[in-house]
Design an enzyme around this catalytic site. Structure first.
Site, mmCIF file in Angstrom:
data_model
loop_
_atom_site.group_PDB
_atom_site.id
_atom_site.type_symbol
_atom_site.label_atom_id
_atom_site.label_comp_id
_atom_site.label_asym_id
_atom_site.label_seq_id
_atom_site.Cartn_x
_atom_site.Cartn_y
_atom_site.Cartn_z
ATOM 1 N N ILE A 238 0.842 -1.206 0.000
ATOM 2 C CA ILE A 238 0.000 0.000 0.000
ATOM 3 C C ILE A 238 0.871 1.249 0.000
ATOM 4 C CG2 ILE A 238 -1.911 1.191 1.120
ATOM 5 C CD1 ILE A 238 -2.660 -1.438 2.475
ATOM 6 N N ALA B 161 4.622 -1.383 9.002
ATOM 7 C CA ALA B 161 4.007 -2.340 9.924
ATOM 8 C C ALA B 161 4.280 -3.758 9.463
ATOM 9 C CB ALA B 161 2.496 -2.123 10.000
ATOM 10 N N THR C 192 -6.072 -0.474 10.547
ATOM 11 C CA THR C 192 -6.770 -1.598 9.937
ATOM 12 C C THR C 192 -8.106 -1.822 10.621
ATOM 13 O OG1 THR C 192 -6.721 -4.002 9.596
ATOM 14 C CG2 THR C 192 -5.467 -3.149 11.462
ATOM 15 N N ASP C 193 -9.084 -2.319 9.865
ATOM 16 C CA ASP C 193 -10.376 -2.647 10.466
ATOM 17 C C ASP C 193 -10.285 -3.855 11.392
ATOM 18 O OD1 ASP C 193 -10.003 -4.607 8.531
ATOM 19 O OD2 ASP C 193 -11.973 -4.369 7.607
ATOM 20 N N GLU C 194 -9.160 -4.570 11.347
ATOM 21 C CA GLU C 194 -9.021 -5.755 12.204
ATOM 22 C C GLU C 194 -8.988 -5.403 13.689
ATOM 23 O OE1 GLU C 194 -6.408 -8.923 10.980
ATOM 24 O OE2 GLU C 194 -6.246 -8.068 8.971
ATOM 25 N N TYR D 137 -1.207 -9.522 15.591
ATOM 26 C CA TYR D 137 -1.118 -8.431 14.620
ATOM 27 C C TYR D 137 -2.133 -7.341 14.931
ATOM 28 C CZ TYR D 137 -2.428 -5.796 10.481
ATOM 29 O OH TYR D 137 -2.777 -4.780 9.635
ATOM 30 N N LYS E 127 -1.691 -3.354 16.234
ATOM 31 C CA LYS E 127 -2.223 -2.195 15.522
ATOM 32 C C LYS E 127 -3.198 -1.408 16.401
ATOM 33 C CE LYS E 127 -1.673 -1.093 11.770
ATOM 34 N NZ LYS E 127 -0.713 -0.087 11.222
ATOM 35 N N ARG F 20 -14.596 -10.750 3.821
ATOM 36 C CA ARG F 20 -13.793 -9.527 3.896
ATOM 37 C C ARG F 20 -14.411 -8.473 2.980
ATOM 38 N NH1 ARG F 20 -12.688 -12.106 7.604
ATOM 39 N NH2 ARG F 20 -10.658 -12.930 8.262
#
Length: 339
Positions: A12, A83, A125-127, A153, A157, A217
Site C-alpha cells: 500500500i 508495519a 486496519t479494520d481488524e 497483529y 495495531k 472480507r
C-alpha cells in the site's frame, strides 16, 4: 508539502507514493523502509528517477536513524504505513509485531513532536474491531466501536492507534487515523490471499483455503485507499478516526473461484486446509463518516478491480517470481505443508 512515507516499499505504501507523485507535483516524498521480507525496493523502481522522491533504508523503531532524518528533512507530514501485517506471521512470532507496530509508531511520533510535524497520519486496519457474525449482514464497523483485537497483529495495531490518540490528547500532536478494509491491487506481496491464489493457479498448484472459505472480507482497491488517505491529510479533522471501506464484501471462497474463472483454471485446484487460529469471521466497514465529511467513496467495483489486478500480475510476472524464492518458500511450506 514534504511528506515522509514509512513502509513505502511495501504494497500500500508504494501505491501511495506513486499516487501522490502523480496527483501532487508540488509535493516531495521521502520513503523510509527497513526492507524486511515484505519490503521490496524493486517495487519503487518507477519512482526512483523522480527528482521529488528519495528512498532511505532504515527501521522506524531506530531512534538513531529516525531523529537525524527528521532534523535534516523538516517534514510537514508523516504517513505511517510501516508495519508487520501478516496475521499468520504474528501467530508464529508476535515479538517483531510489537516492536515495529507499537514502538516504531512511538519513535515516529516522538520525532514528529521534536521537529514540528504538522500532521501525523497513522494507517490502521479494520481488524482492530475484531469481527462480525456471518448471520448479521446489517452490522458494520463504525469509528466509535471499541477495539477487540483477535490476533497479535491486530492487537499491535490497536495498541498503536491508542498510543496515537494518547499523544494527541497528552502532547497535542496533530494526528489522524484511518482504518481500512482488506486491500488488493498491484504490487501486493505474494503470500497474501489474492496474489497467492493467482500465482498458484498459474502454476497449476493447489490453492490453500482456510477452513471452509466462508470468512468474509470487505475488499478495497488500493488506489481508492490512496485517494482516501490523501483526502484525510488535506481536509480531515485532527484527532479523528476515519474508516475506509470498499462496500465489496466477498467470502474467501468466492474470491478464489473468481480468480480461477478469470484464469480459466479448474476449481479442483482448491484445497481446504486447517483453519487459522482465532480466524475472524467477517469484516465490514461503514464509511459514512469519510463520505459525509470529506466526500470520499470508493470508485472501483470488485469485479473490475480483480480483473485489473489479475492483468497486472500477468503483465509483471518477473516481479512476483523474483519474490517467491528462498526464505518465502520455506515459510510457505511451514505454514501450509502440514495442514
Amino acid at each position: 508539502m514534504k511528506i515522509l512515507v514509512t513502509g513505502g516499499a511495501g504494497f500500500i505504501g508504494a501505491n501511495f507514493v506513486f499516487y501522490m507523485l502523480e496527483e501532487h507535483p508540488e509535493d516531495e516524498i521521502v520513503c523510509l523502509d527497513a526492507l524486511t521480507y515484505a519490503g521490496n525496493l524493486e517495487t519503487l523502481e518507477p519512482a526512483m528517477d523522480n527528482p521529488r522522491f528519495r528512498f532511505v533504508k532504515g527501521d522506524v523503531a531506530d531512534r538513531k536513524a529516525v531523529f537525524p532524518l527528521f532534523e535534516k528533512e523538516g517534514f510537514d507530514v508523516v504517513v505511517n504505513f510501516a508495519a508487520e501485517s501478516h496475521v499468520d506471521r504474528s501467530i508464529e512470532d508476535p515479538g517483531i509485531f510489537l516492536k515495529t507496530n507499537i514502538l516504531g509508531t512511538q519513535v515516529l511520533m516522538d520525532a514528529s513532536r521534536e521537529y514540528g510535524v504538522k500532521r501525523f497520519h497513522q494507517v490502521g486496519t479494520d481488524e482492530v474491531y475484531g469481527d462480525l457474525p456471518l448471520d448479521r449482514p446489517d452490522l458494520f464497523f463504525t469509528e466509535d466501536m471499541p477495539v477487540t483485537a483477535s490476533s497479535p497483529y491486530s492487537a499491535s495495531k490497536a495498541s498503536a492507534d491508542l498510543l496515537v490518540m494518547a499523544y494527541h490528547r497528552t502532547f497535542g500532536l496533530p494526528v489522524t487515523i484511518s482504518r481500512c478494509s482488506n486491500n488488493y491491487g498491484p504490487y501486493q506481496f505474494p503470500e497474501k490471499l489474492i496474489p497467492l491464489m493467482i500465482a498458484n493457479a498459474l502454476a497449476d498448484k493447489p490453492l490453500p483455503v482456510y477452513g471452509t472459505g466462508e470468512n468474509v472480507r470487505d475488499w478495497l482497491y488500493v488506489e481508492d485507499h490512496c485517494r482516501a488517505i490523501d483526502r484525510i491529510l488535506r481536509s480531515g479533522r485532527v484527532g479523528e478516526v476515519y474508516n475506509i471501506g470498499g462496500h465489496n464484501e466477498r467470502n474467501n471462497l468466492e474470491v478464489v473461484k473468481t480468480i480461477l474463472a478469470q484464469l480459466n483454471k479448474p476449481e479442483s485446484l482448491i484445497t481446504f486446509v486447517g483453519d487459522r487460529k482465532g480466524h475472524d469471521l467477517r469484516y465490514a466497514i461503514d464509511p459514512t463518516k469519510i463520505h459525509e465529511e470529506l466526500g470520499w467513496l470508493p470508485t472501483t467495483k470488485f469485479d473490475d478491480g480483480i480483473r485489473q489486478t489479475i492483468d497486472w500480475y500477468l503483465d509483471h510476472e518477473p516481479w512476483w517470481r523474483n519474490i517467491i524464492s528462498g526464505e518465502y518458500q520455506q515459510y510457505y511450506e511451514k505454514m501450509y505443508g502440514n495442514r
